[in-house]
Design a protein around this motif. Sequence first.
Motif, PDB file in Angstrom:
ATOM      1  N   ILE A 140       0.848  -1.191   0.000  1.00 11.65           N
ATOM      2  CA  ILE A 140       0.000   0.000   0.000  1.00 11.65           C
ATOM      3  C   ILE A 140       0.883   1.239   0.000  1.00 11.65           C
ATOM      4  O   ILE A 140       1.655   1.476   0.924  1.00 11.65           O
ATOM      5  N   GLY A 141       0.764   2.011  -1.063  1.00 14.93           N
ATOM      6  CA  GLY A 141       1.569   3.217  -1.219  1.00 14.93           C
ATOM      7  C   GLY A 141       0.892   4.427  -0.607  1.00 14.93           C
ATOM      8  O   GLY A 141       0.133   4.330   0.355  1.00 14.93           O
ATOM      9  N   PHE A 142       1.150   5.585  -1.201  1.00 17.32           N
ATOM     10  CA  PHE A 142       0.573   6.842  -0.728  1.00 17.32           C
ATOM     11  C   PHE A 142      -0.853   6.948  -1.250  1.00 17.32           C
ATOM     12  O   PHE A 142      -1.082   7.239  -2.413  1.00 17.32           O
ATOM     13  N   VAL A 143      -1.824   6.704  -0.378  1.00 16.30           N
ATOM     14  CA  VAL A 143      -3.237   6.641  -0.757  1.00 16.30           C
ATOM     15  C   VAL A 143      -3.972   7.846  -0.194  1.00 16.30           C
ATOM     16  O   VAL A 143      -3.764   8.227   0.960  1.00 16.30           O
ATOM     17  N   THR A 144      -4.829   8.430  -1.009  1.00 15.51           N
ATOM     18  CA  THR A 144      -5.722   9.488  -0.568  1.00 15.51           C
ATOM     19  C   THR A 144      -7.151   9.035  -0.832  1.00 15.51           C
ATOM     20  O   THR A 144      -7.476   8.618  -1.949  1.00 15.51           O
ATOM     21  N   VAL A 145      -7.990   9.094   0.184  1.00 14.76           N
ATOM     22  CA  VAL A 145      -9.408   8.778   0.012  1.00 14.76           C
ATOM     23  C   VAL A 145     -10.079  10.043  -0.497  1.00 14.76           C
ATOM     24  O   VAL A 145     -10.132  11.049   0.205  1.00 14.76           O
ATOM     25  N   THR A 146     -10.559   9.995  -1.739  1.00 12.25           N
ATOM     26  CA  THR A 146     -11.147  11.191  -2.336  1.00 12.25           C
ATOM     27  C   THR A 146     -12.645  11.288  -2.098  1.00 12.25           C
ATOM     28  O   THR A 146     -13.181  12.387  -1.984  1.00 12.25           O
ATOM     29  N   ASP A 147     -13.325  10.140  -2.013  1.00 12.98           N
ATOM     30  CA  ASP A 147     -14.768  10.165  -1.816  1.00 12.98           C
ATOM     31  C   ASP A 147     -15.238   8.818  -1.311  1.00 12.98           C
ATOM     32  O   ASP A 147     -14.597   7.790  -1.564  1.00 12.98           O
ATOM     33  N   VAL A 148     -16.353   8.819  -0.614  1.00 10.22           N
ATOM     34  CA  VAL A 148     -17.012   7.591  -0.173  1.00 10.22           C
ATOM     35  C   VAL A 148     -18.490   7.730  -0.503  1.00 10.22           C
ATOM     36  O   VAL A 148     -19.107   8.746  -0.177  1.00 10.22           O
ATOM     37  N   GLU A 149     -19.041   6.732  -1.174  1.00 15.47           N
ATOM     38  CA  GLU A 149     -20.466   6.708  -1.479  1.00 15.47           C
ATOM     39  C   GLU A 149     -21.074   5.501  -0.791  1.00 15.47           C
ATOM     40  O   GLU A 149     -20.614   4.378  -0.985  1.00 15.47           O
ATOM     41  N   VAL A 150     -22.103   5.749   0.009  1.00 14.19           N
ATOM     42  CA  VAL A 150     -22.782   4.683   0.743  1.00 14.19           C
ATOM     43  C   VAL A 150     -24.196   4.562   0.177  1.00 14.19           C
ATOM     44  O   VAL A 150     -24.857   5.575  -0.071  1.00 14.19           O
ATOM     45  N   THR A 151     -24.647   3.322  -0.028  1.00 11.48           N
ATOM     46  CA  THR A 151     -26.007   3.117  -0.521  1.00 11.48           C
ATOM     47  C   THR A 151     -27.001   3.554   0.551  1.00 11.48           C
ATOM     48  O   THR A 151     -26.662   3.649   1.733  1.00 11.48           O
ATOM     49  N   VAL A 200      -3.962   7.269  -5.885  1.00  8.51           N
ATOM     50  CA  VAL A 200      -2.672   6.726  -5.488  1.00  8.51           C
ATOM     51  C   VAL A 200      -1.576   7.386  -6.316  1.00  8.51           C
ATOM     52  O   VAL A 200      -1.688   7.469  -7.533  1.00  8.51           O
ATOM     53  N   LEU A 201      -0.535   7.839  -5.641  1.00  8.42           N
ATOM     54  CA  LEU A 201       0.619   8.388  -6.346  1.00  8.42           C
ATOM     55  C   LEU A 201       1.556   7.255  -6.722  1.00  8.42           C
ATOM     56  O   LEU A 201       1.775   6.343  -5.932  1.00  8.42           O
ATOM     57  N   GLY A 202       2.088   7.306  -7.924  1.00  3.99           N
ATOM     58  CA  GLY A 202       3.049   6.298  -8.350  1.00  3.99           C
ATOM     59  C   GLY A 202       2.728   5.757  -9.727  1.00  3.99           C
ATOM     60  O   GLY A 202       1.833   6.232 -10.421  1.00  3.99           O
ATOM     61  N   SER A 203       3.484   4.730 -10.090  1.00  4.90           N
ATOM     62  CA  SER A 203       3.319   4.107 -11.402  1.00  4.90           C
ATOM     63  C   SER A 203       2.060   3.239 -11.415  1.00  4.90           C
ATOM     64  O   SER A 203       1.408   3.030 -10.392  1.00  4.90           O
ATOM     65  N   GLU A 204       1.745   2.724 -12.585  1.00  5.88           N
ATOM     66  CA  GLU A 204       0.562   1.878 -12.740  1.00  5.88           C
ATOM     67  C   GLU A 204       0.700   0.602 -11.902  1.00  5.88           C
ATOM     68  O   GLU A 204      -0.270   0.134 -11.319  1.00  5.88           O
ATOM     69  N   LYS A 205       1.907   0.047 -11.838  1.00 10.54           N
ATOM     70  CA  LYS A 205       2.128  -1.159 -11.030  1.00 10.54           C
ATOM     71  C   LYS A 205       1.927  -0.863  -9.548  1.00 10.54           C
ATOM     72  O   LYS A 205       1.315  -1.660  -8.830  1.00 10.54           O
ATOM     73  N   GLU A 206       2.406   0.288  -9.077  1.00 11.76           N
ATOM     74  CA  GLU A 206       2.218   0.668  -7.678  1.00 11.76           C
ATOM     75  C   GLU A 206       0.741   0.871  -7.366  1.00 11.76           C
ATOM     76  O   GLU A 206       0.272   0.509  -6.280  1.00 11.76           O
ATOM     77  N   LEU A 244      -4.585  -4.044  -4.661  1.00 12.07           N
ATOM     78  CA  LEU A 244      -4.544  -5.421  -4.195  1.00 12.07           C
ATOM     79  C   LEU A 244      -4.373  -5.475  -2.677  1.00 12.07           C
ATOM     80  O   LEU A 244      -5.061  -6.242  -1.990  1.00 12.07           O
ATOM     81  N   GLY A 245      -3.473  -4.659  -2.132  1.00  7.85           N
ATOM     82  CA  GLY A 245      -3.263  -4.616  -0.686  1.00  7.85           C
ATOM     83  C   GLY A 245      -4.503  -4.165   0.065  1.00  7.85           C
ATOM     84  O   GLY A 245      -4.842  -4.724   1.110  1.00  7.85           O
ATOM     85  N   LEU A 246      -5.195  -3.166  -0.469  1.00 12.98           N
ATOM     86  CA  LEU A 246      -6.425  -2.690   0.181  1.00 12.98           C
ATOM     87  C   LEU A 246      -7.527  -3.747   0.119  1.00 12.98           C
ATOM     88  O   LEU A 246      -8.284  -3.915   1.069  1.00 12.98           O
TER      89      LEU A 246
END
Length: 113
Positions: free
Chosen positions: A30-41, A53-59, A65-67
Amino acid sequence: MSELRANRVAEQMKKELGDILTMKLKDPRIGFVTVTDVEVTGDLQQATIYISVLGSEKEKQDTLLGLTKAKGFIRSEIGKRIRLRKTPELLFEFDEAYEYGNRIETILRDLNK
């Protein structure tokens, strides 16, 4: 009424997720993750969490996958922090809005040159 409650739960989840992802998760994928939005039913059964996520496509794929692997832990942590009868099922997705906005900005900049 339920839409208002769903929005309140979504905002609270967004706040708690920021804390959980930075403090509790130790997965090296899990890299540098920012939660931008959450939608709940409306029935509070499912929550879609939009991340950036900041980084390359593989990151980015490794982070997703980690999340996904840590989904159960994250859900239990949210359940401890937010008092709900049933904690929503979590679904992680990439937020494409920022990349889309950057692409449009680049095109407009190129047109002005």
